[in-house]
Scaffold this active site. Structure first.
Site, mmCIF file in Angstrom:
data_model
loop_
_atom_site.group_PDB
_atom_site.id
_atom_site.type_symbol
_atom_site.label_atom_id
_atom_site.label_comp_id
_atom_site.label_asym_id
_atom_site.label_seq_id
_atom_site.Cartn_x
_atom_site.Cartn_y
_atom_site.Cartn_z
ATOM 1 N N GLU A 1 2.464 -14.277 4.228
ATOM 2 C CA GLU A 1 2.126 -15.312 5.219
ATOM 3 C C GLU A 1 0.840 -14.963 5.958
ATOM 4 O O GLU A 1 -0.032 -15.810 6.167
ATOM 5 C CB GLU A 1 3.260 -15.465 6.247
ATOM 6 C CG GLU A 1 4.570 -15.931 5.660
ATOM 7 C CD GLU A 1 5.463 -14.791 5.181
ATOM 8 O OE1 GLU A 1 4.926 -13.775 4.681
ATOM 9 O OE2 GLU A 1 6.682 -14.914 5.293
ATOM 10 N N ASN B 1 0.856 -1.184 0.000
ATOM 11 C CA ASN B 1 0.000 0.000 0.000
ATOM 12 C C ASN B 1 0.890 1.231 0.000
ATOM 13 O O ASN B 1 1.971 1.219 0.609
ATOM 14 C CB ASN B 1 -0.881 -0.021 1.263
ATOM 15 C CG ASN B 1 -2.017 0.957 1.193
ATOM 16 O OD1 ASN B 1 -1.817 2.166 1.297
ATOM 17 N ND2 ASN B 1 -3.212 0.457 1.000
ATOM 18 N N ALA B 2 0.430 2.301 -0.646
ATOM 19 C CA ALA B 2 1.200 3.552 -0.671
ATOM 20 C C ALA B 2 1.459 4.048 0.751
ATOM 21 O O ALA B 2 2.499 4.654 1.023
ATOM 22 C CB ALA B 2 0.447 4.608 -1.470
HETATM 23 N N1 THU Z 1 7.197 -9.663 3.144
HETATM 24 C C1 THU Z 1 6.401 -10.767 3.191
HETATM 25 O O1 THU Z 1 5.413 -10.867 2.455
HETATM 26 N N2 THU Z 1 6.745 -11.733 4.066
HETATM 27 C C2 THU Z 1 7.802 -11.697 4.915
HETATM 28 O O2 THU Z 1 7.923 -12.543 5.786
HETATM 29 C C3 THU Z 1 8.790 -10.629 4.766
HETATM 30 C C4 THU Z 1 8.358 -9.448 3.979
HETATM 31 C C5 THU Z 1 6.831 -8.590 2.204
HETATM 32 C C6 THU Z 1 6.338 -7.325 2.861
HETATM 33 C C7 THU Z 1 6.633 -6.313 1.815
HETATM 34 O O3 THU Z 1 5.561 -6.287 0.886
HETATM 35 C C8 THU Z 1 7.870 -6.836 1.100
HETATM 36 O O4 THU Z 1 7.945 -8.226 1.453
HETATM 37 C C9 THU Z 1 9.160 -6.153 1.503
HETATM 38 O O5 THU Z 1 9.326 -6.160 2.880
#
Ligand code: THU
Length: 159
Positions: free
Chosen positions: A74, A64-65
């Site tokens: 997860e 999101n912005a």
């Molecule tokens: N992100 C995840 O989807 N899972 C994680 O466990 C680590 C980080 C995503 C959040 C964000 O959209 C992008 O990765 C960079 O942090």
């Protein structure tokens, strides 16, 4: 002074060494990265869970912005699985991630907030969740969140 040592058990596999259902779950998590919405980080994360009845649910990170309003793959996946199938314990969770260069080499670890939600899901169903962290080099498998979140805070901590 006393010392309290906590150990974590991580099994390291090559993709070919995994059983077919685990390979399928990792493939589903990788496929889910294609549905990631990550215009800010360009880091596409996918997750897939297998429920006790065999149902597979997938999800991806949704940014999101207003950055904190986004959600990791997860938690997107676990919240959807629990919202849609509230009586089905989560058995296994697979996580995969991709940059613009391709799938990550090292197994992708879940962030702290996601670990806390995985813990809550285990507590809710009184069932440990096997976790598969996918990397191109190898795959890490842990038998439950205790291996990734030692000394955790949970409902019983408030008793
Ligand atoms: N992100 C995840 O989807 N899972 C994680 O466990 C680590 C980080 C995503 C959040 C964000 O959209 C992008 O990765 C960079 O942090």
């Amino acid at each position: 002074m006393k010392e309290y040592t906590i150990t974590a058990h991580i099994h390291i596999y090559q993709y070919e060494e995994l059983c077919e259902p685990d390979r399928q779950l990792i493939d589903a998590a990788k496929e889910a990265t294609k549905r990631s919405y990550a215009p800010y980080s360009h880091f596409a994360v996918g997750a897939a869970v297998r429920l006790s009845d065999g149902t597979v649910v997938t999800g991806s990170n949704q940014e999101n912005a207003a950055y904190p309003s986004g959600l990791c793959a997860e938690r997107t996946t676990l919240f959807y699985a629990n919202a849609r199938y509230p009586d089905q314990p989560v058995q296994t969770l697979a996580i995969a991630a991709r940059t613009e260069k391709g799938f990550v080499e090292k197994p992708i670890p879940p962030c702290g907030a996601c670990r806390q939600v995985i813990l809550e899901t285990e507590s809710r169903f009184k069932n440990p969740i096997r976790i598969l962290l996918s990397g191109e080099e190898c795959i890490y498998e842990v038998a439950g969140i205790a291996d990734l979140l030692p000394l955790s805070f949970e409902a019983s901590s408030m008793e």
